[in-house]
Design an enzyme around this catalytic site. Structure first.
Site, mmCIF file in Angstrom:
data_model
loop_
_atom_site.group_PDB
_atom_site.id
_atom_site.type_symbol
_atom_site.label_atom_id
_atom_site.label_comp_id
_atom_site.label_asym_id
_atom_site.label_seq_id
_atom_site.Cartn_x
_atom_site.Cartn_y
_atom_site.Cartn_z
ATOM 1 N N GLU A 1 -68.033 -127.744 14.709
ATOM 2 C CA GLU A 1 -67.152 -129.156 14.772
ATOM 3 C C GLU A 1 -65.673 -128.136 15.176
ATOM 4 O O GLU A 1 -65.669 -126.643 13.478
ATOM 5 C CB GLU A 1 -67.258 -129.690 13.337
ATOM 6 C CG GLU A 1 -65.979 -130.408 13.310
ATOM 7 C CD GLU A 1 -65.139 -130.149 12.221
ATOM 8 O OE1 GLU A 1 -63.754 -130.029 13.291
ATOM 9 O OE2 GLU A 1 -65.112 -129.855 11.616
ATOM 10 N N CYS B 1 -60.994 -132.431 8.316
ATOM 11 C CA CYS B 1 -60.941 -131.937 9.855
ATOM 12 C C CYS B 1 -60.933 -133.597 10.179
ATOM 13 O O CYS B 1 -60.721 -133.345 11.347
ATOM 14 C CB CYS B 1 -62.912 -131.694 10.018
ATOM 15 S SG CYS B 1 -62.537 -129.853 9.103
#
Length: 203
Positions: free
Chosen positions: A20, A54
């Site tokens: 990620e 995030c």
């Protein structure tokens, strides 16, 4: 850069990875959405953990007929937030001086290119601390760092749009296709837009 380093080491040992690598998540609000709920969602999604998530909402797109109303709602919601270390606080501090500098540089770049600060403090007025007052920016253009680079801080850039094609194009204009959300009461329209978004996940 860090992701490439991890991938290189993993490849040498044939270790499978899922990486990620950051997000610049679009939050798309159509005029037929429940605007009060969407405004609360936007404030939560942009400012939770002082924007250091995030999957924070980092680009808010609002259909033009609802733009002014939505802007007033998020402004009111943002200005009601309590910032601090207290257990009742809504928003805490930043986690590193380096990230404070990144956020400051992006906001300064946006203001220098014509963005307007609707609420929050101008970077020139920031105290020497790890707390950044949540900010809303308007008149954001697609060439500004605040629109292109991951911010990871309490900044909500809001951009109006007129058509589905336009908002899909702007939403997909990123290297960080991690997450996205679509706000509308029309499920057919929601599914149509969702299918066109290049994103790891969409809500």
């Amino acid at each position: 850069r860090t992701g490439k380093m991890i991938q290189k080491v993993a490849a040498e040992h044939l270790i499978p990875t899922t990486l990620e690598l950051g997000g610049k998540d679009p939050f798309i609000v159509f005029a037929d959405a429940n605007l009060e709920r969407a405004a609360k969602g936007a404030v939560w999604a942009a400012f939770t953990n002082s924007g250091q998530v995030c999957m924070s909402a980092e680009r808010i797109f609002v259909e033009r007929p609802a733009y002014e109303t939505f802007l007033e709602l998020v402004k009111k919601e943002t200005e009601s937030l309590i910032q601090g270390f207290d257990k009742d606080a809504d928003v805490g501090s930043m986690t590193s001086p380096q990230q404070v500098k990144i956020v400051k540089n992006q906001v300064e770049n946006a203001l220098a290119k014509g963005a307007k600060l609707i609420t929050g403090l101008d970077p020139a007025e920031w105290p020497d601390s790890m707390f950044i007052k949540p900010m809303i920016l308007t008149d954001v253009t697609l060439d500004m760092d605040i629109f292109v680079e991951e911010t990871f801080g309490p900044v909500m850039p809001i951009v109006p749009f007129d058509t589905e094609d336009e908002v899909v194009r702007m939403a997909n204009d990123t290297e960080f296709g991690l997450n996205a959300s679509v706000w509308t009461k029309d499920l057919e329209k929601a599914r149509r837009v969702v299918r066109r978004l290049v994103s790891g996940a969409v809500t």
